[in-house]
Design a protein around this motif. Sequence first.
Motif, PDB file in Angstrom:
ATOM      1  N   ALA A 117       0.841  -1.278  -0.132  1.00 17.14           N
ATOM      2  CA  ALA A 117       0.099  -0.007   0.157  1.00 17.14           C
ATOM      3  C   ALA A 117       0.936   1.318   0.081  1.00 17.14           C
ATOM      4  O   ALA A 117       0.579   2.270  -0.828  1.00 17.14           O
ATOM      5  CB  ALA A 117      -0.929  -0.049   1.153  1.00 17.14           C
ATOM      6  N   GLU A 118       1.905   1.371   0.942  1.00 15.99           N
ATOM      7  CA  GLU A 118       2.653   2.419   0.945  1.00 15.99           C
ATOM      8  C   GLU A 118       3.385   2.675  -0.299  1.00 15.99           C
ATOM      9  O   GLU A 118       3.663   3.819  -0.914  1.00 15.99           O
ATOM     10  CB  GLU A 118       3.759   2.331   2.038  1.00 15.99           C
ATOM     11  CG  GLU A 118       3.233   2.359   3.397  1.00 15.99           C
ATOM     12  CD  GLU A 118       2.989   3.588   4.132  1.00 15.99           C
ATOM     13  OE1 GLU A 118       3.493   4.652   3.446  1.00 15.99           O
ATOM     14  OE2 GLU A 118       2.305   3.837   4.885  1.00 15.99           O
ATOM     15  N   ALA A 119       3.869   1.504  -1.030  1.00 18.11           N
ATOM     16  CA  ALA A 119       4.701   1.826  -2.354  1.00 18.11           C
ATOM     17  C   ALA A 119       3.931   2.314  -3.366  1.00 18.11           C
ATOM     18  O   ALA A 119       4.132   2.966  -4.330  1.00 18.11           O
ATOM     19  CB  ALA A 119       5.247   0.290  -2.598  1.00 18.11           C
ATOM     20  N   SER A 156      10.788 -10.877   0.610  1.00 20.38           N
ATOM     21  CA  SER A 156      10.817 -10.158   1.825  1.00 20.38           C
ATOM     22  C   SER A 156      10.110  -8.749   1.758  1.00 20.38           C
ATOM     23  O   SER A 156       9.535  -8.405   0.575  1.00 20.38           O
ATOM     24  CB  SER A 156      12.551  -9.544   1.775  1.00 20.38           C
ATOM     25  OG  SER A 156      12.594  -8.459   0.848  1.00 20.38           O
ATOM     26  N   VAL A 157       9.796  -8.313   2.951  1.00 19.88           N
ATOM     27  CA  VAL A 157       8.709  -7.160   2.914  1.00 19.88           C
ATOM     28  C   VAL A 157       9.470  -5.991   2.273  1.00 19.88           C
ATOM     29  O   VAL A 157       8.848  -5.164   1.313  1.00 19.88           O
ATOM     30  CB  VAL A 157       8.685  -6.642   4.303  1.00 19.88           C
ATOM     31  CG1 VAL A 157       7.692  -5.428   4.298  1.00 19.88           C
ATOM     32  CG2 VAL A 157       8.058  -7.992   5.196  1.00 19.88           C
ATOM     33  N   TYR A 182       7.687  -3.855  -1.412  1.00 16.08           N
ATOM     34  CA  TYR A 182       7.665  -2.619  -1.429  1.00 16.08           C
ATOM     35  C   TYR A 182       8.374  -2.057  -2.698  1.00 16.08           C
ATOM     36  O   TYR A 182       7.773  -1.711  -3.602  1.00 16.08           O
ATOM     37  CB  TYR A 182       8.422  -1.813  -0.498  1.00 16.08           C
ATOM     38  CG  TYR A 182       8.329  -0.361  -0.380  1.00 16.08           C
ATOM     39  CD1 TYR A 182       7.431   0.240   0.131  1.00 16.08           C
ATOM     40  CD2 TYR A 182       9.269   0.352  -1.235  1.00 16.08           C
ATOM     41  CE1 TYR A 182       7.412   1.528   0.105  1.00 16.08           C
ATOM     42  CE2 TYR A 182       9.251   1.781  -1.258  1.00 16.08           C
ATOM     43  CZ  TYR A 182       8.073   2.293  -0.434  1.00 16.08           C
ATOM     44  OH  TYR A 182       8.189   3.786  -0.733  1.00 16.08           O
ATOM     45  N   ASP A 183       9.397  -2.650  -3.225  1.00 11.86           N
ATOM     46  CA  ASP A 183      10.189  -2.390  -4.289  1.00 11.86           C
ATOM     47  C   ASP A 183       9.464  -2.882  -5.766  1.00 11.86           C
ATOM     48  O   ASP A 183       9.439  -2.298  -6.723  1.00 11.86           O
ATOM     49  CB  ASP A 183      11.471  -2.934  -4.236  1.00 11.86           C
ATOM     50  CG  ASP A 183      12.558  -2.275  -3.300  1.00 11.86           C
ATOM     51  OD1 ASP A 183      12.241  -1.238  -2.807  1.00 11.86           O
ATOM     52  OD2 ASP A 183      13.364  -2.794  -2.917  1.00 11.86           O
ATOM     53  N   PHE A 184       8.808  -3.986  -5.568  1.00 12.40           N
ATOM     54  CA  PHE A 184       8.125  -4.678  -6.658  1.00 12.40           C
ATOM     55  C   PHE A 184       6.909  -3.919  -7.281  1.00 12.40           C
ATOM     56  O   PHE A 184       6.464  -4.333  -8.324  1.00 12.40           O
ATOM     57  CB  PHE A 184       7.897  -6.094  -6.519  1.00 12.40           C
ATOM     58  CG  PHE A 184       9.085  -7.025  -6.377  1.00 12.40           C
ATOM     59  CD1 PHE A 184      10.488  -6.440  -6.436  1.00 12.40           C
ATOM     60  CD2 PHE A 184       9.206  -8.473  -6.483  1.00 12.40           C
ATOM     61  CE1 PHE A 184      11.760  -7.155  -6.563  1.00 12.40           C
ATOM     62  CE2 PHE A 184      10.401  -8.955  -5.998  1.00 12.40           C
ATOM     63  CZ  PHE A 184      11.499  -8.530  -6.358  1.00 12.40           C
ATOM     64  N   VAL A 185       6.403  -3.105  -6.406  1.00 18.15           N
ATOM     65  CA  VAL A 185       5.192  -2.317  -6.905  1.00 18.15           C
ATOM     66  C   VAL A 185       5.715  -1.534  -7.946  1.00 18.15           C
ATOM     67  O   VAL A 185       5.123  -1.335  -9.003  1.00 18.15           O
ATOM     68  CB  VAL A 185       4.787  -1.702  -5.964  1.00 18.15           C
ATOM     69  CG1 VAL A 185       3.541  -0.563  -6.222  1.00 18.15           C
ATOM     70  CG2 VAL A 185       3.833  -2.622  -4.769  1.00 18.15           C
TER      71      VAL A 185
END
Lengths: 182, 362
Positions: free
Chosen positions: B14-16, B145-146, B150-153
């Motif tokens: 969501a953040e990403a 990983s978490v 994030y990065d994959f968004v």
Amino acid sequence: MTEEIIIAGFGGQGVLSMGKILAYSGVMQNQEVSWMPSYGPEMRGGTANVTVIVSDERISSPIIHEFDTAIILNQQSLDKFEKTVKPGGLLLFDPNGITHPPKRNDIKVYVIEGAEEAARMGNPKTFNMIIMGAFLKLKPVIKTENVEKGLKKSLPERHHKLIPMNLDAVRVGMEKVKEFQV
Amino acid sequence: MGELKLMKGNEAIAEAAIHCGCDGYFGYPITPQSEIMETLMVEKPWETTGMVVLQAESEVASINMLYGGAACGKKVMTSSSSPGISLMLEGISYLAGAELPCLLVNVVRGGPGLGTIQPSQADYYQTTKGGGHGDYQLIALAPASVQEMYDFVDLGFELAFKYRNPAIILSDGVIGQMMEKVIVSDVKPRWTDAEIQKISGSWATTGKTKDRARHIATSLDLEAEKQEIHNHKLQAKYREIENKEVRFEEFQTKDAEYLLVAYGSSARICQKAVEICRSKGIKAGLLRPITVWPYPTKRVAELAHQVKGMLSVEMSAGQMVTDVRLAVSGKVPVSHFGRYGGVIPSPGEVVVALEKFINGGN
């Protein structure tokens, strides 16, 4: 240093949030952390548990089935997790509601009367911080000042006024924890 | 460097989304991924970046809202878990057929059917071998990983727009529910109309102007010959993606005699298993596909010349193992170890399975 911890008890005892504060405190002292909850069809009064790993190194698996420390807050969890403590490891438990206490003699067993101390402090919600204090006395993997920072980071600002009381609870836990004779 | 935060995998998605300039999220709640929409609702990005967050009446509605947003050249996404993704498959096939870029997230749970809410990796076939109808492929990223959640968004959107193709993040309940440290990137502003025009102006339905023909976002062409030509174009694109976008990571493979192959949370469990194996004198290594489509077929084939055997470890009854077997092509023995239906294997169980495999027990 790597500390692999299982915290297990009833839902509503603050098991998951205690794990979260531990994890946040680890972040505050630049360590690697992982927090993995059981998230089955849990309900209030049912069991809840969380695996927390705090380490100086990159954490490989967040899923583990053997622990350095088990923090046990009800009988079902004791029955389930006593056998998962590594030989030489630590089992810390609250005797409230425990009818069959730990039996293993190849691990260190400590007791903290968290529910009772929380009642004495006049706030049952300090329970999980008393337990955490007891744990940190036995395994000082996290410095108290970083617990304070962890609390600040993990609690919404409107709850920051509760931090001094939580830190008092940590201190009570540190004072009252004692060895348990198996 | 951005801010350091402790968050759940779902929260990271969501953040990403907000940080990478996503225009719209359309979804329907389902465990174990409900925190994605919950976090978006708490963050209220419509007040800051202008991103739309909408709880649709069903998964079928959300995927078709995605179709509409994507057709306009907007960065749109949805998320669900296994049964919800099954409901979306018709729409996903349409998106792929119409070559509309978008981002899907599947936080996989145990199946089949309603199954359980606990973690699983049994949607590998659904993700990489079609799922919906027709000859199509999704660009599939498998975070372990978490931070990768994030990065994959951002990466997913980048690849989706680069190839005009839906991309999917294939996660599971472990990565979705666990908390780890995440370095949060700076906020990228959403694309302006002019930027959308520049990036997707050749196909997006941005409003017809006098100097160009109508843009129609459709997967329908009733003339078989034309549809075949369209399929040729899609296949050429898929071959290009296979050539350029394979991603994987290796762990202790240099002198490995036995190779574990695992993606997502299983790869984390296997990493620990490799550590245990090494301490017992077993020369084990790990290959972690980061893209499960395109699959690191070439690298698996290369490693087949080095190792004595491969064990595919998945939280399924054995799906990715078929891709390992295809790549290895009989060169060395390949087997599968998995727990499924929502059960997560322990690193110790993986070690036992590998030892059994080495001793010829399969």
